[in-house]
Each structure stands twice: as C-alpha cells, then as structure tokens.
Scaffold this motif. Sequence first.
Motif, PDB file in Angstrom:
ATOM      1  N   PRO A 148       0.808  -1.224   0.000  1.00 52.99           N
ATOM      2  CA  PRO A 148       0.000   0.000   0.000  1.00 52.99           C
ATOM      3  C   PRO A 148       0.840   1.272   0.000  1.00 52.99           C
ATOM      4  CG  PRO A 148      -0.789  -1.570   1.650  1.00 52.99           C
ATOM      5  CD  PRO A 148       0.524  -2.088   1.168  1.00 52.99           C
ATOM      6  N   LYS A 149       0.320   2.279  -0.690  1.00 49.85           N
ATOM      7  CA  LYS A 149       0.912   3.628  -0.706  1.00 49.85           C
ATOM      8  C   LYS A 149       2.382   3.613  -1.128  1.00 49.85           C
ATOM      9  CE  LYS A 149      -2.244   5.619   2.710  1.00 49.85           C
ATOM     10  NZ  LYS A 149      -2.957   6.397   1.678  1.00 49.85           N
ATOM     11  N   SER A 150       2.717   2.794  -2.110  1.00 51.14           N
ATOM     12  CA  SER A 150       4.114   2.692  -2.548  1.00 51.14           C
ATOM     13  C   SER A 150       4.297   3.157  -3.993  1.00 51.14           C
ATOM     14  CB  SER A 150       4.598   1.248  -2.400  1.00 51.14           C
ATOM     15  OG  SER A 150       3.808   0.360  -3.175  1.00 51.14           O
ATOM     16  N   GLN A 151       3.467   4.109  -4.438  1.00 54.51           N
ATOM     17  CA  GLN A 151       3.600   4.641  -5.796  1.00 54.51           C
ATOM     18  C   GLN A 151       4.972   5.296  -5.966  1.00 54.51           C
ATOM     19  OE1 GLN A 151       1.020   5.110  -3.755  1.00 54.51           O
ATOM     20  NE2 GLN A 151      -0.946   5.042  -4.834  1.00 54.51           N
ATOM     21  N   SER A 152       5.514   5.168  -7.168  1.00 52.76           N
ATOM     22  CA  SER A 152       6.897   5.585  -7.402  1.00 52.76           C
ATOM     23  C   SER A 152       7.035   6.305  -8.734  1.00 52.76           C
ATOM     24  CB  SER A 152       7.808   4.352  -7.378  1.00 52.76           C
ATOM     25  OG  SER A 152       9.119   4.667  -7.777  1.00 52.76           O
ATOM     26  N   THR A 153       7.861   7.340  -8.755  1.00 52.30           N
ATOM     27  CA  THR A 153       8.117   8.082  -9.992  1.00 52.30           C
ATOM     28  C   THR A 153       9.315   7.531 -10.757  1.00 52.30           C
ATOM     29  OG1 THR A 153       9.475   9.644  -8.743  1.00 52.30           O
ATOM     30  CG2 THR A 153       7.175  10.249  -9.123  1.00 52.30           C
ATOM     31  N   ALA A 154      10.337   7.048 -10.051  1.00 47.13           N
ATOM     32  CA  ALA A 154      11.582   6.675 -10.724  1.00 47.13           C
ATOM     33  C   ALA A 154      12.232   5.489 -10.033  1.00 47.13           C
ATOM     34  CB  ALA A 154      12.543   7.862 -10.735  1.00 47.13           C
ATOM     35  N   GLU A 155      13.038   4.747 -10.795  1.00 52.74           N
ATOM     36  CA  GLU A 155      13.804   3.636 -10.242  1.00 52.74           C
ATOM     37  C   GLU A 155      15.134   3.521 -10.975  1.00 52.74           C
ATOM     38  OE1 GLU A 155      11.902  -0.160 -10.836  1.00 52.74           O
ATOM     39  OE2 GLU A 155      11.070   0.441 -12.760  1.00 52.74           O
TER      40      GLU A 155
END
Length: 431
Positions: A329-336
């Motif tokens: 949950p709540k682990s949205q990410s823009t970059a890796e």
Amino acid sequence: MKFILILPMIVAVSSARKLDEKFAWKELDFAWPSEEAKQEAIRSGKYIESHNLPLGLDIWQDKLFITVPRWKSGVASSLNYVKLSELERSPVLYPYPCWEAHDLPHDVPSTEGDANYGGGRTDAKGAEKVENILEKNNETIVSTFRIRIDECDRLWVMDSGLADILGSPKQLAPNSIAIFDLNTNKLIRRFIIPADQVKEDSFFANIIVDTQTSHCGDAFAYLPDLGSYAVVVYDFKNDHSYRVKHNFFHFDPLQGDLTVAGVNFQWTDGVFGMALGKPTNEHGDRTVYFHALASTKEFSVPNTVLKNETFATSNDAYFAYTLLGDRGPKSQSTAEHYDDKTDVIFYTQINRDAVGCWNINKPFTPENQGLVDSDSDALVFPNDLKVDNDGTLYVLSDRMPLFIYGTLKSEYNYRILTGKTSEIITGTPCA
C-alpha cells in the motif's frame, strides 16, 4: 541483558546510514552572463524565480545535471548542471550546452488560467502550435523532464518541446531526442518522434538508454508514454523508432489517489519508471524493469523483446512480459534505478516521503521491500534518482504537488541527497 544492549546498536546503525544533503535551494538561480542580463530577464518575464522547479538529474564526472521543465513561463534554462565539487549549499545552475540553447522567443508570462493537470497528462493537446524553433537552432532545449547519460559519455535528452504547460501551453517544437557528446558539448543528433507515434494524450517525461561501452553504435532508447500508455523504442543505429503497446503499461485505477505534504490529488499516469538490469552476455541481453506511476506493481520484459520491432509490435509478445509483484500500500513511485554493485533497484516513494529498495535476487513481495530513508522535510516528493559509477545514490526531492496545486514557502524546497549504496541498504531486506 544481551537484547537490551544490542537493540540500541541496531537503531544507531540504521540512523547513521540515512541519506546526506548535498545541495539545497529555496529558489533556483543561474550563472547569468552578467547581472544586467539577469535583471533584464526578470523585467521581461523570461525569469521568474518561483517558476523554476528542478525535476530530473544524472551524473557525469564533476557535473550533476539538473532539469527544470517549463511548467510555467519564466524558466531560465531547462537543462543545467552544477559542479559536484561546489562547496556552496545552494549553487547556481549552469545552462547546458550554452545560454543560447535556452533562449525561447515565445516564453513570456501567460494571462490565462492554469491548465488542468493530472500527473503527466495536461490540456497540452490543445496547446498553441508555434513555428518549430528547432529550425533556427537545432541545439535548442525547450523543456525536458528526465535525462540519461550512457556508458559512451553521451547525454540523452527527452525534449517535450512544450512550454508553459500549466498556463497557456505552447508547442514550440515536436517531441524529440537530443543527444550530446559530453566530451565536446556538441549535439550528435536530434531525432524527431514521428507524428503517428504521438497520440492525443501522449506525454514523454522519461528516457532510458540501453547500450554498452563496446557497442556504442547499437544503442536503444526507451521512452515511456505515461499519458497514452505505451513505450516508444528508438533504434540509434538505424535512426528509427516504433511504438510498443501492452496492458502492463496502463495505470491501476485503484492507485491513482495520492496525498503529499497534506495535498490530496488524483493522477492517471501510466508507465513511467524504468530500470535496466545488468547484461547477461556479450550481446547485452538484460531485463527491463518498469512500473506505472499510479500503481504499486512492478513488471519486467527482456530487452530482446523491445529491441525486436517485428515481435514487440505483434500480439505474440504479450506473454513475454512478467508481473513481478506488488510493493504494498501507498508505494507509488516516480523513478527507479538499478545498482549493479549491490544488485538492488532503488526507487522513490512519493506517498511516504521516502526512498525504497529491492534486491533483485529476492521475490518481489512487500516483505522484501526496504526503506532506505524517510523524511517529512527533506524527502517531500522524491522525484528522481540515479546511481553513479562509484556506487553513490543521488536523490532529487522538489515538493512538486505544492508547486502545482498549492504554494511553496520561503524555505529550502529543493534538495539533492546522497548515500553510498552499500551502506544505505544496511539493516534493510535489500542487504
């Protein structure tokens, strides 16, 4: 008794390995040719301090490149660098490759209201089309979000060609890739993305470069289209591109609700973050990891699939893609970004004011996701990150939701944080 003694030591080890601040800015300033030039830019509206927000970064030798997209009018320069040897906490930004490449004749303050914004998707599809300014200067950089430096000392710039995105959008140039030789600061090539590969809601805000030092001419670039859910693949050798579609490139409708710094908003961004694993043979075969911004799931596909136009654009390629798992949950990410020294993928955690990690040798489960650092001040909206050749992680945080939907305070809003990858994973499942 032993437990009591060990516990404080574990806490101390964990806290001692958090990210360190390298640079911080309240507002961005630039290395102007003169004070008179700066004042004239302020008077004309070509430089409005509060409209300059840093977003992407990459590292080459003593240069830390920083992008400043033209969200609003008054952005002085969209592609810049600072010197890593700089001792100032808030150094000025040097335009790259030169000031002339960022002189836009149409970048003036807008008089209309803000455009609607939903992550990468804007009302830019109705942007005013101005004559292609690349015809006057092919080195011009209109507006870039993210960049990538490859093993061959080349800087790849994804230029959206779009200015004043949140005001009165102006398409000053077509979407394109600009490639610079970092040793000479000269433009190697400008590739215009064909019009039939740019859809009504297309938005290109990232670029991944797949190449090896021994095969510089065989490079491929992957351009996630987060607005219309596809990836454009660019073949450098043949100077040719094609559009690849897949269901895994779409956003998760249950994961588009975000809250950052008390600001609640909803985005529908599809495929955005991408990372390349290490080559497994002399041909450069490797895994491409990717995820949508409005999602908590991670996927992968062999690069041999994306590099084969006939197969990649056919229905036969559907089952070549793999769902790795869910971050939780709540682990949205823009970059890796993948670090080959630790076999760890580092990624931003925008809902948690944090940076996460995952060791690719472990199953992709919530239990195997580590938290490198979390800070409700220094890491508010970690937007981009990269690992340099020496195993140092660089993270850029910029409080972007406040910039778009609210108001930034007169405090340190933008930061570059760093940490040695081998140290910051200590005490996490990524070690």
